[in-house]
Each structure stands twice: as structure tokens, then as C-alpha cells.
Design a protein around this motif. Structure first.
Motif, PDB file in Angstrom:
ATOM      1  N   CYS A 255      -3.177   1.439   9.662  1.00  0.00           N
ATOM      2  CA  CYS A 255      -2.693   0.599   8.556  1.00  0.00           C
ATOM      3  C   CYS A 255      -1.171   0.563   8.509  1.00  0.00           C
ATOM      4  CB  CYS A 255      -3.255   1.115   7.235  1.00  0.00           C
ATOM      5  SG  CYS A 255      -5.019   0.802   7.001  1.00  0.00           S
TER       6      CYS A 255
ATOM      7  N   LEU B 233       1.561  -2.587   8.982  1.00  0.00           N
ATOM      8  CA  LEU B 233       2.666  -2.886   8.072  1.00  0.00           C
ATOM      9  C   LEU B 233       3.980  -3.007   8.836  1.00  0.00           C
ATOM     10  CD1 LEU B 233       3.940  -3.076   5.204  1.00  0.00           C
ATOM     11  CD2 LEU B 233       4.100  -0.574   5.241  1.00  0.00           C
TER      12      LEU B 233
ATOM     13  N   THR C 228       1.853   0.559  -1.376  1.00  0.00           N
ATOM     14  CA  THR C 228       0.693   0.348  -0.525  1.00  0.00           C
ATOM     15  C   THR C 228      -0.545   0.975  -1.165  1.00  0.00           C
ATOM     16  OG1 THR C 228       1.084   2.398   0.706  1.00  0.00           O
ATOM     17  CG2 THR C 228       2.144   0.399   1.545  1.00  0.00           C
TER      18      THR C 228
ATOM     19  N   THR D  43      -6.611  -3.018   6.795  1.00  0.00           N
ATOM     20  CA  THR D  43      -5.330  -3.367   7.414  1.00  0.00           C
ATOM     21  C   THR D  43      -4.788  -4.693   6.888  1.00  0.00           C
ATOM     22  OG1 THR D  43      -6.490  -4.404   9.278  1.00  0.00           O
ATOM     23  CG2 THR D  43      -5.824  -2.095   9.533  1.00  0.00           C
TER      24      THR D  43
ATOM     25  N   PHE E 123      -2.197  -4.384   4.182  1.00  0.00           N
ATOM     26  CA  PHE E 123      -0.870  -3.974   4.652  1.00  0.00           C
ATOM     27  C   PHE E 123      -0.151  -5.151   5.318  1.00  0.00           C
ATOM     28  CE2 PHE E 123      -3.058  -0.103   3.875  1.00  0.00           C
ATOM     29  CZ  PHE E 123      -2.086   0.846   3.597  1.00  0.00           C
ATOM     30  N   ARG E 124      -0.902  -5.992   6.015  1.00  0.00           N
ATOM     31  CA  ARG E 124      -0.310  -7.189   6.611  1.00  0.00           C
ATOM     32  C   ARG E 124       0.149  -8.154   5.517  1.00  0.00           C
ATOM     33  NH1 ARG E 124      -4.148  -8.182   9.707  1.00  0.00           N
ATOM     34  NH2 ARG E 124      -5.275  -9.685   8.393  1.00  0.00           N
TER      35      ARG E 124
ATOM     36  N   ALA F  17       3.442  -7.003   3.965  1.00  0.00           N
ATOM     37  CA  ALA F  17       4.590  -7.342   4.809  1.00  0.00           C
ATOM     38  C   ALA F  17       4.966  -8.811   4.646  1.00  0.00           C
ATOM     39  CB  ALA F  17       4.270  -7.031   6.272  1.00  0.00           C
TER      40      ALA F  17
END
Length: 346
Positions: free
Chosen positions: A6, A10, A128, A135, A138-139, A142
Motif C-alpha cells: 500500500c 502511495l 492514510t 491499495t 492509497f492511489r 496520491a
């Protein structure tokens, strides 16, 4: 729960080509991800120094720089540089590793209230998820950081990352070798004549002073005519028409009736770019000899009234371009107002 995957996701999607690492234990997964990403990494043990190095690199490159530290008071050592970055509009992305929520205020070592720790001096803050099973979250985080950097006033952004043990289980899953290239800040050229036309004013017989404040994220360049004086702060990365103007203002004001002596230099129109100034002499001069109109060029809604002149905010994108006349911007400065500045500094 896949902590490293994860965090790799990021880091791979965060903008910025450079990272400054402050070594620690809790931020080990972050350091691993940065080290194995396409970003250029530098390790600086002292957090306070690390943050100022990041600030300098970000100012010089006009690109976001990532900072990473461990949990606890390490994060507080970043604060002086973060405050500087906030007011100078310098992009930093601060990644603070943290203890999980159940360890905060539980007398656990290196566990402080990190969420919102920089709240008064950042442009955005995120945390977070403390469960590492998605995941995509986290993407998406960003992507939100990238949007903030491209649409909001530039400055520091804080991402707090709660991490549970064990966190020394490293993997390259989620890492991408593709660099996230930030967009270059295009130079915005605008003339004094265009500004005058926007307000349906004629500046021909006006005493116009252009001042470039501390360099920020906008890269605005004003093209002045022969009758206009251009002064620039030493932090603006731009030039001035008058040499040693700051020393002259300071010297004059140190004498009896010094400010009154400078009355001949009072501008009718003040046009500014950037942010603040380190010149106390200019602040006192303009606070005492207030111009009829102060126009500040910026696409942002935020402007400080450091001269007490109630500036009008003008977005350069709203100004129709007008070319200066052929005898303008020829390297020479003429006219009574220009000569007053040049003569008083000789």
C-alpha cells in the motif's frame, strides 16, 4: 494486511522527483518505497536540517519535494521549515509515520498527537487508512495530493501514515518505475499598459512603481515602460532598475525627517507581484507615503496588506494583452519620477 504494498502504491503515484529522508524505525516502509522508486533520495539525520534542505531544493526547482520522518517528536522538528514553506508558497509533501490510533495517549513511546499537528501552516492534510487492505485508497490519496498542488495555492501538504507492527516485511509490489513529472510553471508576461487598460485608467502621467516581492508559485513578469520604476526584493529572483534602493530607503529613514525627505518618491500607482518583502525600509516608506491605488497580481484569493494600502487583487488571466509602445522597454529610464529615484540613490 499488506503495509509495504500500500505504501509503495502511495509513493509511486505521488508527484515530485526528489525526497529527503530522516532515518527512523516507524518510517522504514516509507524509506524502502522511496529508495526503490524512481525518485532521487537524500538521507539527512537531523530532521530540522532535513526540512530546510527540502525547502531550499523546492524553491530552487519550483517542484514539490517529499519529506519522510519517523513517529513522535521527529515530526515537530520539521515545523520551522514547514511554516516558512507555507508563507513562501513552496511545495513540500511531508510524510510522517505514526503509531496506530490505539497507541496514542496510551503512554507508548514516540507516540504523540500527530494528526493535524501542522494544521495552522499547511495547504492540505490527509491521513492514510490504518488498515492496509486496499491499495486503491492509497492511489486515490496520491491523486488528491496532486490535485491540491495543481489547483490550490502552493505550499506544504501533510500525509500522516499510521503503521502497525510488523512493518519490516519488504516487497516491491505496487512500485512503479515511471516518474511522476510535475508540470512546469509557465511564465506569465503582463505589461503596465495592459493593467491600466483593464481599469480604464491612463497611467501616462502617473508615478508608477512596480515591486516584485518574494518569489512564489506564479512566475509573473511585468514589462514596464520607460516612465515606470521597477524594484525587486532580494528573494524575488528578479532585477531592479535602481541599485541599492533598499539601503537608500533605510539610510534616509534613519535621519530626522527622513520619511518626509522621501516624499518625492511617493507613487501614484503601486503594482506588486509575489508575496512578502524583507525590506523594512520599503514597508515604512509605503505605509507613510500611501499610493492612490495598489494592484496586486495573483490568480489566488489570498493577499497580505503589508503596506496598509488595501490592495486590489487582479488575476493576470483576466487582463487583455496590450503591447507597449515602440520606445518602451529599451533599457533606458526617463521622466521626472524615474529621475527622482535615480538621483536620490546616487
Amino acid at each position: 494486511m499488506d503495509i509495504q504494498k500500500c505504501i509503495n502504491t502511495l509513493i509511486s503515484h505521488l508527484p515530485g522527483e526528489r525526497a529527503i529522508l530522516s532515518p527512523g524505525s516507524r518510517n522504514a516502509p516509507v524509506i524502502y518505497a522511496l529508495h526503490h522508486s524512481s525518485k532521487s533520495c537524500h538521507s539527512i539525520v537531523d530532521e530540522r536540517s532535513a526540512a530546510f534542505v527540502a525547502l531550499g531544493i523546492a524553491k530552487a526547482t519550483r517542484e514539490p519535494v517529499i519529506l519522510s520522518c519517523t513517529s513522535g517528536t521527529a515530526a515537530l522538528n520539521y515545523y520551522p521549515a514547514i511554516a516558512e514553506a507555507y508563507y513562501a508558497r513552496v511545495p513540500l509533501i511531508i510524510l510522517t509515520a505514526d503509531r496506530p490510533p490505539e497507541q496514542i495517549d496510551a503512554w507508548d513511546g514516540q507516540a504523540i498527537r500527530q494528526k493535524g499537528v501542522y494544521a495552522n501552516h499547511i495547504r492540505a492534510e490527509f491521513q492514510t487508512p490504518d488498515v492496509y487492505d486496499d491499495t486503491a485508497a492509497f492511489r486515490d490519496l496520491a491523486a488528491r495530493v496532486e490535485k491540491c498542488l495543481s489547483t490550490e495555492i502552493s505550499g506544504p501538504i501533510h500525509i500522516n501514515i499510521p503503521i502497525r507492527e510488523p512493518f519490516y516485511e519488504f516487497t516491491d509490489e505496487g512500485l512503479s518505475s515511471e516518474a511522476k513529472m510535475p508540470q512546469a510553471i509557465a511564465q506569465q508576461n503582463i505589461s503596465v499598459a495592459s493593467i491600466a487598460a483593464h481599469y480604464n485608467e491612463d497611467f501616462t502621467l502617473k508615478k508608477v512603481l512596480v515591486f516584485n516581492g518574494m518569489e512564489c508559485d506564479e512566475n509573473i513578469v511585468i514589462g514596464s515602460d520607460d516612465g515606470t520604476i521597477m524594484l525587486s526584493d532580494i528573494t524575488s529572483n528578479q532585477t531592479s532598475d535602481v541599485h541599492y534602493w533598499d539601503a537608500m530607503l533605510f539610510s534616509a529613514q534613519s535621519k530626522a525627517n527622513g520619511l518626509d525627505f522621501l516624499s518625492v518618491l511617493r507613487p501614484d500607482i503601486l503594482i506588486t507581484t509575489g508575496t512578502t518583502t524583507v525590506s523594512k525600509g520599503l514597508k515604512r516608506f509605503l505605509q507613510h507615503h500611501t499610493p492612490e491605488m495598489h494592484i496586486h497580481l495573483s490568480k489566488h484569493y489570498e493577499v497580505g496588506d503589508m503596506f496598509g494600502t488595501t490592495p486590489k487583487l487582479l488575476n493576470p488571466a483576466e487582463v487583455r494583452t496590450i503591447r507597449e509602445t515602440d520606445n518602451d522597454v529599451d533599457g533606458k529610464r526617463e521622466g521626472a519620477y524615474v529621475n527622482a529615484w535615480l538621483n536620490i540613490t546616487q
